[in-house]
Scaffold this active site. Structure first.
Site, PDB file in Angstrom:
ATOM      1  N   CYS A   1       5.519 -98.193  71.635  1.00  0.00           N
ATOM      2  CA  CYS A   1       4.240 -98.879  71.411  1.00  0.00           C
ATOM      3  C   CYS A   1       4.494-100.367  71.224  1.00  0.00           C
ATOM      4  O   CYS A   1       4.925-100.805  70.160  1.00  0.00           O
ATOM      5  CB  CYS A   1       3.540 -98.291  70.180  1.00  0.00           C
ATOM      6  SG  CYS A   1       2.044 -99.182  69.689  1.00  0.00           S
TER       7      CYS A   1
ATOM      8  N   CYS B   1       2.489-102.168  68.507  1.00  0.00           N
ATOM      9  CA  CYS B   1       2.934-101.843  67.146  1.00  0.00           C
ATOM     10  C   CYS B   1       4.228-102.572  66.794  1.00  0.00           C
ATOM     11  O   CYS B   1       4.368-103.130  65.716  1.00  0.00           O
ATOM     12  CB  CYS B   1       3.233-100.352  66.995  1.00  0.00           C
ATOM     13  SG  CYS B   1       1.904 -99.253  67.417  1.00  0.00           S
ATOM     14  N   ASP B   2       5.192-102.500  67.694  1.00  0.00           N
ATOM     15  CA  ASP B   2       6.563-102.827  67.318  1.00  0.00           C
ATOM     16  C   ASP B   2       7.110-104.134  67.886  1.00  0.00           C
ATOM     17  O   ASP B   2       8.220-104.540  67.539  1.00  0.00           O
ATOM     18  CB  ASP B   2       7.495-101.668  67.718  1.00  0.00           C
ATOM     19  CG  ASP B   2       7.106-100.367  67.012  1.00  0.00           C
ATOM     20  OD1 ASP B   2       6.480-100.445  65.953  1.00  0.00           O
ATOM     21  OD2 ASP B   2       7.431 -99.287  67.530  1.00  0.00           O
TER      22      ASP B   2
END
Lengths: 328, 213
Positions: free
Chosen positions: A153, A156-157
């Site tokens: 993701c 997200c990361d």
């Protein structure tokens, strides 16, 4: 500062009820993306007793930042659209549960649905709308380094890879989008694509071309991910010559498309070569009384609006089946 | 300028009608507020203004150290939630719960106020059986749609059993802490320093780890 509020999740007038293990429901809907949620609205309006088990509301829609091709909204954020869908379902007294995964399904006049947490529910018909999830590379190191450099993701990361060297596996839309997100903050991005060309939309490829810190490696297959406490390198092989090279990197984002979530239904319904549930134009599977809709099925083109329409169709087919079943 | 625009503000005040009993937000900051401290301060101010049953107490990390002591707040910006009896729920937010994390914050407020679905019996028994001190830290980023469920699950455990404390930790605000625990993907869940889970997990998975401690 942005706030991605899921207003519908907290609505006070929710009427839904907990699932009951003793009831035989008319319809059991598995999945809470556009297909499952649309099917729920149709079933409730038809007045059949309906239960719904949802792993994550909205499915892939909830992960999408902006949607510009769902009619009625020129632009809407994915989370917001998913919440609107859910709100429309929860105005009904539907049996609804969020969180649990489905372990297996047993065919019969009354079908049994077993959950990961050990509970079992029964229904006369099932609508499978479990969607798809991220495809894995299936190479050594992928599981071992999950969360230690292996990521799926980018939104997200990505922040954890500021100033670092990172690989993106995949040259489709999601791969190129991830590479663009990462190029803004990483030192260097190396995009590794299996095919000899990028398959992403032209606007995205052009966007990626504007970054000076992106390298593209075409026609290469990733063979292994190595490291110590975290990812240190990725090994990739030239698909024509077989020559392998070690690419030093602090992380790898795997963006190579999706696989249908069909493991609980293997052996119960027929699948196609891509592992999708085979359905006819009325959303019937090979198993009587089991219907399927949306991205998990063989229907071409995975789009929100298509999944929604398929969900409606699956619900109407299930209701028709129940009528005939009762007449027999 | 307020953090919440009118649309979000109206939605929030609607949602917060679900608040049943009084909840107290303890906010710990420092005199010379860092950027995120200032934002978090506005955040709690604006939230508390939305509902009369949400109380707010602001403390200084240095000057009020003694008052903060029982709540074991070791970094700022920090938010702790107290229930109607001003009893500590063990719920903490370190860093601003913005982005997707607004959802776990609102859920924590509502659940702390006493409005929550009961856990299934078998699960409730497992949670009640936890006798050891458990400290759960859920590292998140504000752009992560999978993170709020992990945070809410940890907070619910804290709410159900006072031996359990649960922190949301915003990884970019507490970058050194994130590095200490090798966070390279979120959510990453650290339990008592020694155990970890990658990704969002349901409550039984948390309990599987906790029961092994």
């Amino acid at each position: 500062m942005e706030f991605n509020l899921s207003a519908g999740a907290f609505a006070a007038e929710q009427k839904f009820m907990p699932l009951d293990g003793k009831t035989v429901y008319d319809v059991m809907i598995l999945g809470g993306g556009p297909a499952g949620l649309t099917a729920a609205v149709y079933c409730m309006r038809k007045g059949v007793s309906t239960a719904m088990i949802v792993k994550r509301v909205g499915g892939q829609v909830a992960e999408t930042s902006g949607i510009e091709n769902y009619m009625g909204y020129r632009y809407i954020n994915g989370m917001e659209l998913a919440e609107k869908f859910r709100e429309q379902v929860l105005q009904f007294g539907i049996a609804y549960e969020e969180g649990p995964g489905v372990r297996s399904v047993e065919q019969g006049a009354v079908k049994k649905i077993a959950l990961d947490d050990g509970r079992t529910f029964s229904a006369r018909t099932i609508i499978v709308a479990t969607g798809k999830s991220w495809r894995k590379l299936d190479v050594p190191g992928e599981d071992e380094f999950l969360g230690k450099g292996v990521a799926y993701c980018a939104t997200c990361d990505a922040p954890f890879f500021a100033g670092k060297d990172v690989i993106v596996a995949g040259g489709g839309n999601s791969g190129v989008e991830a590479a663009i997100d990462l190029a803004k903050i990483a030192r260097k991005v190396i995009l590794v694509q299996f095919l000899d060309n990028l398959t992403a939309d032209r606007v995205l490829v052009d966007g990626l071309g504007r970054f000076g810190n992106v390298e593209i490696l075409l026609g290469h297959e990733i063979k292994a991910i190595t490291g110590d406490s975290a990812v240190r390198a990725v090994s990739a092989a030239d698909r024509k010559t077989g020559v392998r090279r070690e690419i030093a990197a602090d992380g790898i984002f795997i963006e190579i498309g999706l696989v249908p979530n069909t493991s609980p239904f293997r052996g119960v319904v027929d699948l196609n070569d891509a592992g999708e549930i085979l359905i006819d134009c009325a959303c019937k599977t090979s198993a009587p009384g089991i219907f399927a809709a949306g991205d998990v099925t063989s229907v071409p083109f995975k789009q929100i609006i298509i999944a929604g329409g398929e969900g409606a169709k699956a619900a109407l087919s299930a209701c028709e089946y129940l009528l005939r079943d009762a007449a027999r | 300028m307020p953090l919440f625009d009118d649309k979000v503000k109206n939605q929030l005040s609607d949602i917060l009608k679900n608040i049943r009993d009084k909840v107290t937000i303890v906010y710990a900051t420092q005199e010379f507020e860092c950027n995120t401290c200032r934002d978090t301060h506005s955040f709690v101010d604006e939230i508390a203004a939305l509902n009369p049953n949400i109380g707010l107490e602001v403390y200084d990390f240095v000057k009020d150290r003694q008052k903060l002591e029982p709540w074991k707040i070791d970094k700022v910006p920090a938010i702790a939630l107290l229930d109607k009896d001003r009893s500590d729920t063990g719920i903490r937010f370190y860093g601003i719960p913005g982005g997707y994390e607004i959802n776990s914050f609102i859920q924590a407020l509502i659940e702390t106020s006493g409005r929550r679905e009961p856990l299934p019996d078998a699960l409730a028994q497992r949670v009640a059986a936890v006798k050891k001190d458990v400290h759960i830290q859920v590292f998140i980023s504000l752009t992560c749609p999978y993170c709020p469920p992990a945070v809410s699950t940890a907070h619910r455990l804290a709410l159900e059993n006072r031996n359990i404390r649960a922190d949301m930790v915003e990884s970019t605000t507490f970058i050194h802490l994130a590095q200490k625990y090798g966070v390279q993907g979120v959510p990453r869940i650290i339990i008592n320093e020694t155990h970890s889970l990658e990704g969002a997990h349901p409550m039984p998975a948390f309990l599987d780890v906790i029961e092994k401690l």
